[in-house]
Enzyme design. Structure first.
Site, mmCIF file in Angstrom:
data_model
loop_
_atom_site.group_PDB
_atom_site.id
_atom_site.type_symbol
_atom_site.label_atom_id
_atom_site.label_comp_id
_atom_site.label_asym_id
_atom_site.label_seq_id
_atom_site.Cartn_x
_atom_site.Cartn_y
_atom_site.Cartn_z
ATOM 1 N N GLY A 1 -6.483 8.781 -2.020
ATOM 2 C CA GLY A 1 -6.405 9.267 -3.403
ATOM 3 C C GLY A 1 -7.283 8.426 -4.310
ATOM 4 N N TYR B 1 3.988 3.224 15.078
ATOM 5 C CA TYR B 1 2.619 2.732 14.907
ATOM 6 C C TYR B 1 1.613 3.773 15.397
ATOM 7 C CZ TYR B 1 -1.276 -0.654 15.359
ATOM 8 O OH TYR B 1 -2.468 -1.326 15.258
ATOM 9 N N THR C 1 -8.077 -7.211 19.675
ATOM 10 C CA THR C 1 -9.006 -8.215 19.155
ATOM 11 C C THR C 1 -8.243 -9.519 18.937
ATOM 12 O OG1 THR C 1 -10.303 -6.472 18.138
ATOM 13 C CG2 THR C 1 -10.627 -8.678 17.267
ATOM 14 N N ASN D 1 -2.534 6.866 -0.309
ATOM 15 C CA ASN D 1 -2.862 6.116 -1.532
ATOM 16 C C ASN D 1 -4.320 5.656 -1.565
ATOM 17 O OD1 ASN D 1 -0.364 6.441 -2.779
ATOM 18 N ND2 ASN D 1 0.520 4.704 -1.679
ATOM 19 N N VAL E 1 0.814 -1.234 0.000
ATOM 20 C CA VAL E 1 0.000 0.000 0.000
ATOM 21 C C VAL E 1 0.839 1.273 0.000
ATOM 22 C CG1 VAL E 1 -2.175 -0.814 1.013
ATOM 23 C CG2 VAL E 1 -0.288 -0.076 2.517
HETATM 24 P P1 NAD Z 1 -2.361 -8.533 10.773
HETATM 25 O O1 NAD Z 1 -0.917 -8.262 10.938
HETATM 26 O O2 NAD Z 1 -2.845 -9.934 10.872
HETATM 27 O O3 NAD Z 1 -2.889 -7.967 9.384
HETATM 28 C C1 NAD Z 1 -2.315 -6.864 8.725
HETATM 29 C C2 NAD Z 1 -2.211 -7.222 7.244
HETATM 30 O O4 NAD Z 1 -1.656 -6.103 6.541
HETATM 31 C C3 NAD Z 1 -1.283 -8.408 7.000
HETATM 32 O O5 NAD Z 1 -1.901 -9.306 6.121
HETATM 33 C C4 NAD Z 1 -0.053 -7.783 6.379
HETATM 34 O O6 NAD Z 1 0.650 -8.648 5.538
HETATM 35 C C5 NAD Z 1 -0.652 -6.596 5.645
HETATM 36 N N1 NAD Z 1 0.294 -5.509 5.401
HETATM 37 C C6 NAD Z 1 1.200 -4.976 6.265
HETATM 38 N N2 NAD Z 1 1.889 -3.992 5.655
HETATM 39 C C7 NAD Z 1 1.411 -3.908 4.382
HETATM 40 C C8 NAD Z 1 1.727 -3.101 3.268
HETATM 41 N N3 NAD Z 1 2.682 -2.162 3.319
HETATM 42 N N4 NAD Z 1 1.032 -3.292 2.118
HETATM 43 C C9 NAD Z 1 0.066 -4.237 2.030
HETATM 44 N N5 NAD Z 1 -0.273 -5.038 3.055
HETATM 45 C C10 NAD Z 1 0.396 -4.868 4.215
HETATM 46 O O7 NAD Z 1 -3.109 -7.605 11.830
HETATM 47 P P2 NAD Z 1 -4.654 -7.452 12.167
HETATM 48 O O8 NAD Z 1 -4.824 -7.721 13.595
HETATM 49 O O9 NAD Z 1 -5.486 -8.191 11.183
HETATM 50 O O10 NAD Z 1 -4.847 -5.894 11.959
HETATM 51 C C11 NAD Z 1 -5.519 -5.356 10.830
HETATM 52 C C12 NAD Z 1 -5.649 -3.847 10.989
HETATM 53 O O11 NAD Z 1 -6.391 -3.555 12.176
HETATM 54 C C13 NAD Z 1 -4.303 -3.128 11.142
HETATM 55 O O12 NAD Z 1 -4.360 -1.912 10.431
HETATM 56 C C14 NAD Z 1 -4.201 -2.877 12.620
HETATM 57 O O13 NAD Z 1 -3.432 -1.728 12.901
HETATM 58 C C15 NAD Z 1 -5.660 -2.684 13.010
HETATM 59 N N6 NAD Z 1 -5.871 -3.007 14.428
HETATM 60 C C16 NAD Z 1 -5.905 -4.308 14.860
HETATM 61 C C17 NAD Z 1 -6.072 -4.573 16.211
HETATM 62 C C18 NAD Z 1 -6.129 -5.981 16.753
HETATM 63 O O14 NAD Z 1 -6.176 -6.146 17.970
HETATM 64 N N7 NAD Z 1 -6.169 -7.018 15.942
HETATM 65 C C19 NAD Z 1 -6.188 -3.517 17.117
HETATM 66 C C20 NAD Z 1 -6.121 -2.212 16.640
HETATM 67 C C21 NAD Z 1 -5.989 -1.969 15.288
#
Ligand code: NAD
Ligand code: UDP
Length: 334
Positions: A103, A146, A176, A100, A60
């Site tokens: 946009g 982060y 979560t 991105n 991304v």
């Molecule tokens: P996760 O790490 O399992 O999933 C994140 C995904 O994003 C992964 O598949 C990873 O490969 C992909 N990714 C990372 N950098 C990337 C890039 N530059 N381009 C394309 N893909 C990329 O984590 P998750 O728990 O599924 O979290 C998903 C979203 O929810 C995240 O944005 C995270 O910040 C947010 N979030 C999650 C939690 C939680 O407790 N699970 C809490 C707060 C926020």
């Protein structure tokens, strides 16, 4: 319901794969975009044969040209050990990723939802945390890549909304857990369950007196979908999480009991800037979306433990080769 073309960035991750499942089941045309940094294709392999599911390997931080009606922006490593592994890349993913997708949303007039986080509140001195609380974040610490990345992404979402009329939604997700967390994700629930199942020591960081509120993944996905489908005059930010609050030591005890494990609890250094308490105030989500979580911690843990019991660990590689010191993350060894 009209069929929509929907992009899910980070769609192969833990939350993203569950979201893709739900959107595909609803009949939408789903494009899952991921660079597989903290996930593997395995998470969405079951969707690959569906005619309304498409998988794109893409980062991304680079622009992408697609025609879609809705975007869920989830791409970003979420576990401290992975987002600290390459801190600069984490900032780029949050900030350039937001630019991105915004946009793209602006060009094709798509509605776009940002997966923000409770980390925007930092180590909070207001408890529980309402959306109006502006947070207590260390801008130069190891978690800043982060926390500040996500805060800047929120800024960009609201600026594109005000300046360009982009139809946005912002959700602040609290911890979560559930099936499809990466086994080597490094977050507390997956760590403790795997350690308990293997009879290894349970690694509590610090004295384990810090608290977190744990939301089961199905509840969280309900909340995200409710927010995307909600009224256009409610763009957020809105907290999504389970207000049940537990100390990390309590969590360790519950997991030992539920797995029938003989593991001992050991203490490791507390990571720098580790928030001491965290609990969402979810009044806004209840009021505006009629949403609240339904799955109690023990029920969600039972499903997660069952998942990890059956998981073939040999199919997973470690996203990063991190060494956890408590003072941040260094590369190499474990
Ligand atoms: P996760 O790490 O399992 O999933 C994140 C995904 O994003 C992964 O598949 C990873 O490969 C992909 N990714 C990372 N950098 C990337 C890039 N530059 N381009 C394309 N893909 C990329 O984590 P998750 O728990 O599924 O979290 C998903 C979203 O929810 C995240 O944005 C995270 O910040 C947010 N979030 C999650 C939690 C939680 O407790 N699970 C809490 C707060 C926020
Ligand atoms: N934690 C722990 N042992 C572990 C992993 C995490 O004690 O093996 C603690 C961590 O220090 C934090 C809490 O559990 O206080 C939640 O950590 P996690 O990495 O899941 O996410 P955070 O909420 O800190 O982003």
């Amino acid at each position: 319901m009209a069929i929509k073309r929907i992009l899910v960035t980070g769609g192969a991750g833990f939350l993203g794969s569950h979201l893709c499942d739900r959107l595909v089941a609803q009949g939408h045309d789903v494009i899952c975009l991921d660079n597989f940094f903290t996930s593997q294709k395995l998470n969405v392999a079951h969707l690959l044969g569906e005619s309304n599911f498409e998988l794109i390997r893409h980062d991304v931080t680079h622009p992408i040209w697609l025609e879609v009606d809705e975007i869920y922006n989830l791409a970003c490593p979420a576990s401290p050990v992975h987002y600290q592994f390459n801190a600069i890349k984490t900032v780029k993913t949050s900030v350039m990723g937001a630019i991105n997708v915004l946009g793209l949303a602006k060009r094709v007039k798509a509605k776009v939802l940002q997966a923000s986080t409770s980390e925007v509140y930092g180590d909070p001195d207001i408890h529980p945390q309402p959306e109006s609380y502006r947070g207590s974040v260390n801008p130069i610490g190891p978690r800043a890549c982060y926390d500040e990345g996500k805060r800047c992404a929120e800024t960009l979402f609201f600026d594109y909304h005000r300046q360009n009329g982009v139809n946005i939604r912002v959700v602040r997700i609290f911890n979560t857990y559930g099936p499809r967390m990466h086994p080597y994700d490094g977050r507390v629930v997956s760590n403790f369950i795997l350690q308990a199942l293997a009879g290894e020591d349970i690694t509590v960081y610090g004295d384990g007196g810090q608290t977190r509120s744990f939301c089961y993944v199905d509840d969280l996905i309900d909340g995200i979908l409710a927010m995307m489908g909600g009224p256009d005059d409610f763009v957020g930010p809105v907290n999504l999480g389970n207000p049940g609050e537990f100390t990390i030591r309590e969590l360790a005890g519950i997991i030992i009991e539920m797995t029938g494990s003989s593991s001992r609890i050991i203490e490791k250094p507390l990571p720098v800037d580790d928030p001491t308490q965290r609990r969402p105030d979810i009044d806004l989500a209840k009021q505006k979306l009629g949403w609240e979580p339904k799955v109690a911690l023990r029920d969600g843990l039972a499903r997660t433990i069952a998942y990890f019991r059956e998981l073939d660990l040999s199919r997973y590689h470690r996203p990063t080769d991190y060494h956890y010191t408590g003072a941040g993350v260094t590369m190499g060894g474990h």
